[in-house]
Design an enzyme around this catalytic site. Structure first.
Site, short mmCIF file in Angstrom:
data_model
loop_
_atom_site.label_atom_id
_atom_site.label_comp_id
_atom_site.label_asym_id
_atom_site.label_seq_id
_atom_site.Cartn_x
_atom_site.Cartn_y
_atom_site.Cartn_z
N ASP A 16 -28.46 23.70 -53.46
CA ASP A 16 -27.06 23.33 -52.74
C ASP A 16 -26.14 24.10 -53.07
O ASP A 16 -25.74 24.46 -54.32
CB ASP A 16 -26.69 21.64 -52.99
CG ASP A 16 -25.57 21.45 -52.02
OD1 ASP A 16 -25.28 21.91 -51.02
OD2 ASP A 16 -25.18 20.19 -52.22
N TRP A 21 -20.18 28.90 -52.14
CA TRP A 21 -20.46 30.15 -52.85
C TRP A 21 -19.82 31.23 -51.91
O TRP A 21 -18.96 32.09 -52.32
CB TRP A 21 -21.87 30.27 -52.93
CG TRP A 21 -22.11 31.79 -54.04
CD1 TRP A 21 -21.96 31.85 -55.35
CD2 TRP A 21 -22.24 33.07 -53.41
NE1 TRP A 21 -22.40 33.38 -55.61
CE2 TRP A 21 -22.51 33.94 -54.51
CE3 TRP A 21 -22.23 33.74 -52.27
CZ2 TRP A 21 -22.86 35.32 -54.46
CZ3 TRP A 21 -22.53 35.11 -51.92
CH2 TRP A 21 -22.82 35.85 -53.29
N ARG A 29 -20.86 32.04 -44.12
CA ARG A 29 -21.79 31.12 -44.78
C ARG A 29 -23.42 32.15 -44.70
O ARG A 29 -24.11 31.79 -45.81
CB ARG A 29 -21.82 30.05 -43.74
CG ARG A 29 -20.90 29.12 -44.14
CD ARG A 29 -21.17 27.77 -42.97
NE ARG A 29 -22.17 27.01 -43.60
CZ ARG A 29 -22.19 26.17 -44.35
NH1 ARG A 29 -20.97 26.05 -45.27
NH2 ARG A 29 -23.30 25.48 -44.82
N HIS A 33 -26.25 32.25 -47.69
CA HIS A 33 -27.58 31.99 -47.62
C HIS A 33 -28.48 33.14 -48.12
O HIS A 33 -29.41 32.83 -48.96
CB HIS A 33 -28.21 31.40 -46.23
CG HIS A 33 -27.37 30.09 -45.77
ND1 HIS A 33 -27.42 29.02 -46.57
CD2 HIS A 33 -26.87 29.68 -44.68
CE1 HIS A 33 -26.80 27.80 -45.78
NE2 HIS A 33 -26.37 28.35 -44.65
N SER A 61 -33.42 20.51 -44.70
CA SER A 61 -33.70 19.35 -44.77
C SER A 61 -33.78 18.83 -43.20
O SER A 61 -33.25 19.58 -42.27
CB SER A 61 -32.59 18.66 -45.48
OG SER A 61 -31.30 18.67 -44.58
N GLU A 63 -31.87 16.69 -42.01
CA GLU A 63 -30.59 16.64 -41.55
C GLU A 63 -29.91 18.15 -41.00
O GLU A 63 -28.99 18.07 -40.20
CB GLU A 63 -29.79 16.08 -42.54
CG GLU A 63 -29.81 14.61 -42.87
CD GLU A 63 -31.09 14.27 -43.51
OE1 GLU A 63 -31.61 14.94 -44.22
OE2 GLU A 63 -31.59 13.11 -43.79
N ASN A 64 -30.62 19.19 -41.68
CA ASN A 64 -30.08 20.41 -41.50
C ASN A 64 -30.15 20.87 -40.03
O ASN A 64 -29.39 21.87 -39.41
CB ASN A 64 -30.75 21.55 -42.36
CG ASN A 64 -30.31 21.55 -43.81
OD1 ASN A 64 -30.96 22.10 -44.67
ND2 ASN A 64 -29.03 21.15 -44.18
N ARG A 184 -30.48 19.25 -59.08
CA ARG A 184 -29.54 19.38 -58.12
C ARG A 184 -28.51 20.54 -58.54
O ARG A 184 -27.63 20.27 -59.47
CB ARG A 184 -29.14 18.17 -57.49
CG ARG A 184 -28.11 18.33 -56.45
CD ARG A 184 -27.98 17.46 -55.50
NE ARG A 184 -27.16 17.70 -54.30
CZ ARG A 184 -27.19 17.23 -53.15
NH1 ARG A 184 -27.81 16.19 -53.03
NH2 ARG A 184 -26.67 17.62 -52.34
N ARG A 190 -26.14 13.26 -55.40
CA ARG A 190 -27.00 12.64 -54.36
C ARG A 190 -28.51 12.90 -54.50
O ARG A 190 -28.58 14.15 -54.73
CB ARG A 190 -26.28 13.13 -52.98
CG ARG A 190 -24.95 12.51 -52.69
CD ARG A 190 -24.63 12.59 -51.20
NE ARG A 190 -24.34 14.00 -50.97
CZ ARG A 190 -23.24 14.70 -51.07
NH1 ARG A 190 -22.18 13.54 -51.69
NH2 ARG A 190 -22.91 15.86 -50.94
C1 FPP Z 1 -27.45 24.33 -49.09
O1 FPP Z 1 -26.29 25.16 -48.95
C2 FPP Z 1 -28.70 25.09 -48.97
C3 FPP Z 1 -29.35 24.95 -47.71
C4 FPP Z 1 -29.16 24.78 -46.55
C5 FPP Z 1 -30.88 25.00 -48.17
C6 FPP Z 1 -31.60 26.24 -48.88
C7 FPP Z 1 -31.38 27.28 -48.38
C8 FPP Z 1 -31.46 28.68 -48.94
C9 FPP Z 1 -31.55 28.81 -50.50
C10 FPP Z 1 -31.59 29.87 -48.17
C11 FPP Z 1 -32.97 30.39 -48.09
C12 FPP Z 1 -33.88 29.79 -48.50
C13 FPP Z 1 -35.41 30.47 -48.38
C14 FPP Z 1 -36.39 29.59 -48.84
C15 FPP Z 1 -35.34 31.67 -48.10
P1 FPP Z 1 -24.97 24.62 -48.21
O2 FPP Z 1 -24.96 25.40 -46.91
O3 FPP Z 1 -25.29 23.17 -47.84
O4 FPP Z 1 -23.98 24.76 -49.02
P2 FPP Z 1 -22.75 23.80 -48.92
O5 FPP Z 1 -22.76 22.62 -49.54
O6 FPP Z 1 -21.86 24.74 -50.13
O7 FPP Z 1 -22.01 24.10 -47.74
#
Ligand code: FPP
Length: 256
Positions: A16, A21, A29, A33, A61, A63-64, A184, A190
């Site tokens: 997360d 970042w 964003r 990633h 996830s 939810e994503n 986490r 969470r």
């Molecule tokens: C949370 O960041 C991360 C995700 C959406 C999932 C993890 C995804 C990656 C590490 C990208 C690439 C993965 C692979 C396997 C190539 P967030 O966007 O929720 O961060 P935030 O809470 O700071 O907004």
């Protein structure tokens, strides 16, 4: 008996903080990633070097799916790019890829690439890398309940014969041991619908580090913290050594 505390057999990570970042650097964003994908590469290598046997990463996830279409497309493209680029390294390091989640919901290209890499790395026996994709713990339990209910309807199983082992064997993780340690990043306290059934006795480790900044040193720190925990599995006495009870197929045996 060797008293050196064991490296957790199975580590699962809620990655997360990619968005924060990027935001902290005034970047899109998508670049967060991308830096997150680089942290995935580093962490897989670190896990293998530190002797972790199963590494599960919460990569997308359930939810994503509610995120903007453009962000989802970017994450899927990144996944495909990552899988293609990493296959030689996974093979060279005897790392086997697996995936859990409602994989049928993934776009065709992502699903096909995933299957290709799963097939190409099937003989890897040093570490299993599990990507949780389109994954939700509640959705997993719903899917298991549907499959078990179908067996009951077909007269192949009596409701009173349903055990914990039955349920576990109908989860996406049927062939995997439960996680010993869940990490986490980004400081959120969470569980976020991750491995709800499997995490019953997992140790939790939360770090404020944002996922793109996660390093091998931080993974080693989480492992060291785990090694100082006393795992009781609900008993009044500490459990026997945690690596004693691994069955032949890598599944943890029920002890006592
Ligand atoms: C949370 O960041 C991360 C995700 C959406 C999932 C993890 C995804 C990656 C590490 C990208 C690439 C993965 C692979 C396997 C190539 P967030 O966007 O929720 O961060 P935030 O809470 O700071 O907004």
């Amino acid at each position: 008996m060797d008293e050196t505390p064991a490296v957790p057999f199975h580590i699962a990570i809620i990655m997360d903080g990619n968005g924060r970042w990027a935001q902290a650097r005034g970047l899109m964003r998508a670049l967060g990633h991308r830096a997150g994908a680089e942290a995935v590469r580093r962490t897989v290598e670190a896990g293998r070097e530190l002797g972790v046997r199963v590494l599960t990463l919460y990569a997308f996830s359930w939810e994503n799916w509610d995120r903007p279409a453009e962000e989802i497309r970017g994450l899927m493209d990144l996944l495909v790019e990552f899988l293609k680029a990493e296959t030689p390294r996974l093979r060279a390091n005897q790392i086997r890829l697996q995936a859990i989640g409602r994989l049928e919901e993934l776009p065709h290209r992502a699903r096909a690439t995933l299957q290709q890499v799963i097939d190409d790395t099937a003989s890897g026996d040093a570490m299993t890398l599990v990507l949780a994709l389109s994954y939700g713990g509640r959705q997993e339990l719903v899917d298991a309940a549907r499959r078990i209910a179908a067996l009951v309807r077909e007269g192949r199983l009596l409701p009173e014969h349903i055990t914990e082992a039955h349920i576990a064997s109908h989860l996406y993780t049927a062939d995997l041991p439960d996680p010993d340690l869940i990490i986490r990043t980004s400081g959120e306290m969470r569980v976020s619908n991750f491995l709800l059934w499997q995490s019953s006795y997992a140790e939790l480790y939360v770090t404020p580090t944002l996922w793109p900044d996660f390093t091998k040193a931080e993974l080693a720190e989480a492992i060291a913290a785990y090694q100082h925990r006393e795992r009781r599995f609900g008993r009044s006495q500490p459990s026997p050594r945690q690596d004693e009870a691994i069955g032949p197929a890598g599944r943890r045996q029920v002890v006592g």
